[in-house]
Structure formats: C-alpha cells, structure tokens
Write an enzyme that holds these catalytic residues in place. Structure first.
Site, PDB file in Angstrom:
ATOM      1  N   ASP A 235      40.719  42.324  40.445  1.00  0.00           N
ATOM      2  CA  ASP A 235      40.713  42.008  40.482  1.00  0.00           C
ATOM      3  C   ASP A 235      40.090  42.158  39.051  1.00  0.00           C
ATOM      4  O   ASP A 235      38.740  41.636  38.202  1.00  0.00           O
ATOM      5  CB  ASP A 235      40.246  40.089  40.318  1.00  0.00           C
ATOM      6  CG  ASP A 235      40.880  40.066  41.709  1.00  0.00           C
ATOM      7  OD1 ASP A 235      41.737  39.855  42.107  1.00  0.00           O
ATOM      8  OD2 ASP A 235      40.149  38.696  42.742  1.00  0.00           O
TER       9      ASP A 235
ATOM     10  N   GLU B  29      46.485  30.765  37.569  1.00  0.00           N
ATOM     11  CA  GLU B  29      45.114  31.300  37.691  1.00  0.00           C
ATOM     12  C   GLU B  29      45.119  33.037  37.666  1.00  0.00           C
ATOM     13  O   GLU B  29      45.083  32.879  36.367  1.00  0.00           O
ATOM     14  CB  GLU B  29      45.349  31.260  39.395  1.00  0.00           C
ATOM     15  CG  GLU B  29      45.978  32.812  40.329  1.00  0.00           C
ATOM     16  CD  GLU B  29      45.508  33.046  41.381  1.00  0.00           C
ATOM     17  OE1 GLU B  29      45.289  32.112  41.799  1.00  0.00           O
ATOM     18  OE2 GLU B  29      46.627  33.233  41.483  1.00  0.00           O
TER      19      GLU B  29
END
Length: 554
Positions: free
Chosen positions: A61, A234
C-alpha cells in the site's frame, strides 16, 4: 521509542558477559540474513536502470509525496509496532528508511488486534501552503485519524481522530489555494446492490481548524464499468493536473483481480468522467502464466510529479513462486506514468510489470543496500537500540536488551498464537530464496520454555523452530501451524548450557531447517511445505516475517 530495557540492562549485560543466561532469558549472539533471487541477478547500470520492486518484501500500500527535491514514501504496517515505515529518496529508486511515523503507543494503540488488523493504507501528503506533512490512515481498532509534521525526521504529532470519516483508506488532497479535502472508501448509501459494492466519499477539511467541516458526499459508487458490478473500489487519491481533478482508486480486491482505475472532473465534488481505457494498471489478464519474473496483484497506486514535470507511480505487487502463492507479501514497485489524451496510464494493457527498468539520472549509493536486490546482512545487536528493520507484534513490553552480549530477550508467558504482544522481534522475509541464521544461548527447564526462530504469517499459520525440553532432555524442535500445530521434527541435544546454532534455508514453497550444537550443521528437516506462510493460504495482508522469539508458554 525506548529501545533498551533500562532497568534490567546493566544486570543482563553483566550476566551475558559472564557467558551464560538464566532459564527465562534467551541470548541471540547474531542474526544473518541472505537473499538470492534469480529476479535480482541481473547486470544493469545503476545510474540509469533499476530493479523492481524498489522495496522488496512486506511493504504494501505505498503512498508517496514530494517536498522540494525530496520524496517521502510510507507503507501499511497492520498490527506491527512501530507503525508506518517512512522512507526518503532523491530519485524515487534509492530509498533510505527515515524511521516510523507512529513510534509511540499513544499514536498507535493496537490492543489485541489480529495480525492483519491495525494500520491500513496510510497516505502521505505535503501541503505547500503551510509547509506541513500529513499522514492519514485507518487504525482498524480505533478509526480514521491523521498526524502531521513540519519535519518528518523530527517526529509526528499525536493523532487527530476523524469521527465524521468512516470506512477505510482516507487520503488528503490540498488544492492550489490550500483548501483541503479527504476522500475515503465506505459503504454505499442506502442498500448495497451486490456483495463487494463500495463507494468513494469526499469531505471538506478545514486546514486551520484541523477538522472536517460539513457533511460527506458520495462521489463514486461501485467503481468503473458499474454494469459489471466491480468490487472494492478503495485506496482513493485525488490530484489536480491542469484544468482537471483526477480521482485514482484501486479496484477488484487485493488478490489476482487487483487493478488501478482513473476518473476526472472539473471540480473535486464531480461529476466524474471515467477513462475508457481503465484499468490503467493491472496484471489480471492477457499475460502468460509462464512469463519470467512474474508479478501479480498489481494495484493500490499513488502518483507523484518530479520537479522536472514528469510523473511516476508507486504501487504494490506480488512475486509468486507457483500459482499465486507468495511468502514475501506485497512489495512496492515503481513505473513511469504516460499521459495519453489527458489521462495518466501506468502500464499498457496486457503488458507485464518489468523487472528491469530505465530511469536516467539515478543516484546509486544514496539508499539502503537491504531494501531490494540480492544482499546479505548480519546484525550483532551491539548498538544501544535495534536497527529499524526490526519490529514488534502489537504494543510491546520492555522485554529485551542490546549491547556487547547481543540481543537478550526476557521470555514472556505469551506464545505466538495468542492475540497479545509476544517477546519477539521481527524482520521481513524479502526473498523467495533466502537463509536466516542465529546462535542462541538458552537453558530451558521444561517443555513450556522455548527460544529460537518463529516464522509468522498470523496466529494460526506459522512455524516455531528452537530449543526447548523434550522427554526431560534439551532438544531442538520444529513445529508447523496451519489451523492446528504439529511437530515436524526434533533432535535431542547433549548440553543444555551450550549454545546452539539454528538456520533456515527457503526456496519458494519449501524450507530446510538445520542446527549445530558443536561443529558442522545437522539437517533437522528438508523440504518442509511452507505454503502456510503465503497470503493465499492463510488470508490476511502481511508477508512472512522472521522472528527471534522466546516464551515460557510454549
């Protein structure tokens, strides 16, 4: 962060220097790690070329920003402490770890969250107007919050919780006029139309008041190509380039269908126009499963513009050793961004993520030598604090000391399968082909006492490999857990007071385990199936971690 067990350190050091340790203390004289992947065994010009991934191992991420000529990058840390590793670079390739954004329990209360709980998808931004860095993220057990700093090398503020921002994956955007916005993933308004349908929401942010103002607005429901029922929109990021605002999001879940998509509008509130060429990054279709240097699950990207005006993307990907099994977790990758008819594209459709890439003007030697490529390092724990590669599971007690005697761990009554903080320090498995070695002094008095290695994927999927008691004799014992623990192999030792060396050699799915009480290495177990350390087998979001571990609750 206090790195030394201050009250016990002088006594422990004297004890260690005397050459022995008590039954509840484990002394690790050194730790050596070697990675040797074929992917990284390439000839290239480090001044003009680089290897992907740029951060190898459990660095998922990624989010990036630039302030002046310096780039800053952060990654998810889940239930490890300290949280959110932060790196700096001058060229986006050669990175140095600056530290951790969340280095105090007041910033990162983890409690008894599971391994893949804790911190999800941190996003770092720099507000040029007030010369301040912001890191915003989700603590699954507490909610969404941010911290800020005018100098990341000097630490970050206490957390500001955002009760009005729900869901996960919040990200800041600061417009040219200094006005702030937060975008995040949350449940759609009303009743979801199908499983996995999510929405992106936006909130206005008062920079001077450090708070969300007004209500939230749903700006994207479902994702792109909504007629196909896309799942898990997302990881949103908002940018302004020219006359357009761009909304970039991950889509398709974190597995093999992962991707990155882009939309644009003339106002942060929309309406949003979808790029007809979406996704702008994926590895899910059109590629040979037999391709070299395979990468899967590419997505969760962030983009940044250099001072010269070109654009680059960081994103996560995985390196499977077979099918979609990988023990190294999700790495950080870097690719250039091409602008086509006003749209940013990270990777053309049906093109594989390349292992070797061009980027003129690199500065080799400016970054860490243990973040990517093949390397060996040895840690003798002879400094007054642990190297930044080491981390703890959940909020740790003060259970260890470092110094001339190596690493001394006070064994706690916590084992690796409990949702508590064990007496263990962890580093990442960064290669598919690797070895890890240590020398241990530990004198167990019962089978409940154990010290050595732990290979961790989560509470239910792991290995322990160390010294304990078996049949009233000291022994090395290897256990494997996959929703239930089994002893794989064991060997009795001659001298409970002597040191024992332990070594793990991994090659893809299969690991070999060795020990040496005196003299040459002895094979304890060969070809042990370590697929239980893969995300696809265990679930969750981390990569396998190698721990030095001691317990009195084995």
């Amino acid at each position: 962060m206090i790195m030394i067990h201050k009250t016990l350190f002088p006594a422990l050091l004297a004890f260690v220097m005397a050459g022995s340790a008590s039954a509840q203390q484990a002394q690790f004289k050194y730790f050596t790690y070697t990675g040797d992947d074929a992917r990284f065994d390439k000839q290239f010009d480090p001044a003009a070329e680089y290897l992907n991934p740029v951060l190898a191992g459990f660095y998922p991420d990624p989010s990036v920003c630039r302030a002046g000529d310096t780039y800053y990058l952060v990654n998810s840390s889940f239930s490890f402490f300290p949280g959110v590793p932060i790196f700096t670079s001058k060229d986006l390739v050669n990175w140095t770890q600056l530290g951790h954004v969340l280095d105090r329990e007041s910033q990162l209360p983890l409690g008894s969250q599971r391994v893949s709980g804790g911190i999800f998808a941190p996003a770092i931004s720099y507000n040029e107007k007030n010369k301040t860095f912001y890191m915003i993220t989700t603590n699954v057990g507490r909610g969404n919050f941010y911290v800020k700093s005018t100098d990341p090398s000097k630490g970050w503020s206490e957390p500001v919780y955002l009760r009005k921002v729900g869901g996960i994956d919040p990200s800041f955007f600061f417009d040219k006029d200094g006005k702030g916005y937060i975008v995040n993933n949350d449940a759609p308004s009303g009743t979801p139309r199908y499983s996995g349908e999510r929405s992106i929401w936006i909130h206005e942010f008062d920079v001077e008041g450090d708070s969300v103002v007004g209500g939230q607005r749903e700006i994207l429901r479902g994702g792109t190509h909504v007629e196909e029922h896309p799942i898990w929109i997302e990881g949103p990021h908002l940018y302004r380039v020219g006359k357009y605002y761009y909304l970039m999001c991950a889509e398709g879940g974190t597995g093999a269908w992962h991707s990155e998509v882009i939309l644009r509008a003339k106002h942060p509130m929309g309406p949003w126009e979808e790029y007809s060429g979406n996704p702008i990054l994926t590895q899910r279709t059109g590629l040979s499963p037999a391709r070299q240097d395979i990468v899967t699950s590419a997505g969760h990207a962030d983009i940044v513009q250099t001072k010269k005006g070109d654009w680059w993307a960081v994103f996560l990907g995985c390196r499977p050793y077979e099918n979609d099994f990988y023990n190294t977790g999700r790495d950080t990758y870097l690719l250039p961004v091409a602008w086509k008819d006003g749209w940013p594209v990270i990777l053309e459709k049906n093109k594989a993520v390349p292992a070797l890439n061009s980027k003129p003007g690199l500065m080799p030697g400016t970054g860490s030598k243990t973040l990517t490529g093949n390397f060996t390092y040895t840690d003798r724990f002879d400094q007054n604090k642990l190297d930044m590669r080491w981390m703890f599971l959940r909020n740790p007690q003060q259970f260890y000391a470092t110094g001339t005697g190596g690493l001394v761990i006070d064994a706690l009554p916590v084992n690796i399968s409990e949702p508590k903080s064990p007496s263990a320090v962890f580093c990442r498995q960064q290669h598919t082909v690797f070895s890890a070695e240590t020398e241990l002094r530990f004198a167990p008095a019962s089978s409940k006492e154990m010290a050595g290695f732990v290979l961790l994927q989560n509470e239910e999927y792991n290995f322990t490999f160390g010294k304990t008691m078996q049949q009233g004799r000291p022994a090395v014992v290897l256990t494997r857990s996959e929703k239930g623990r089994a002893v794989i192999a064991s060997a009795l030792l001659e001298d409970n007071g002597a040191t024992v060396k332990l070594k793990i050699e991994g090659n893809g799915r299969y690991y070999d385990f060795y020990y040496a009480e005196a003299g040459e290495w002895q094979l304890l177990a060969r070809g042990v199936d370590a697929v239980n350390l893969s995300t696809q087998k265990s679930g969750g979001f981390i990569g396998a971690c190698i721990g030095l571990y001691a317990t009195v609750n084995n």
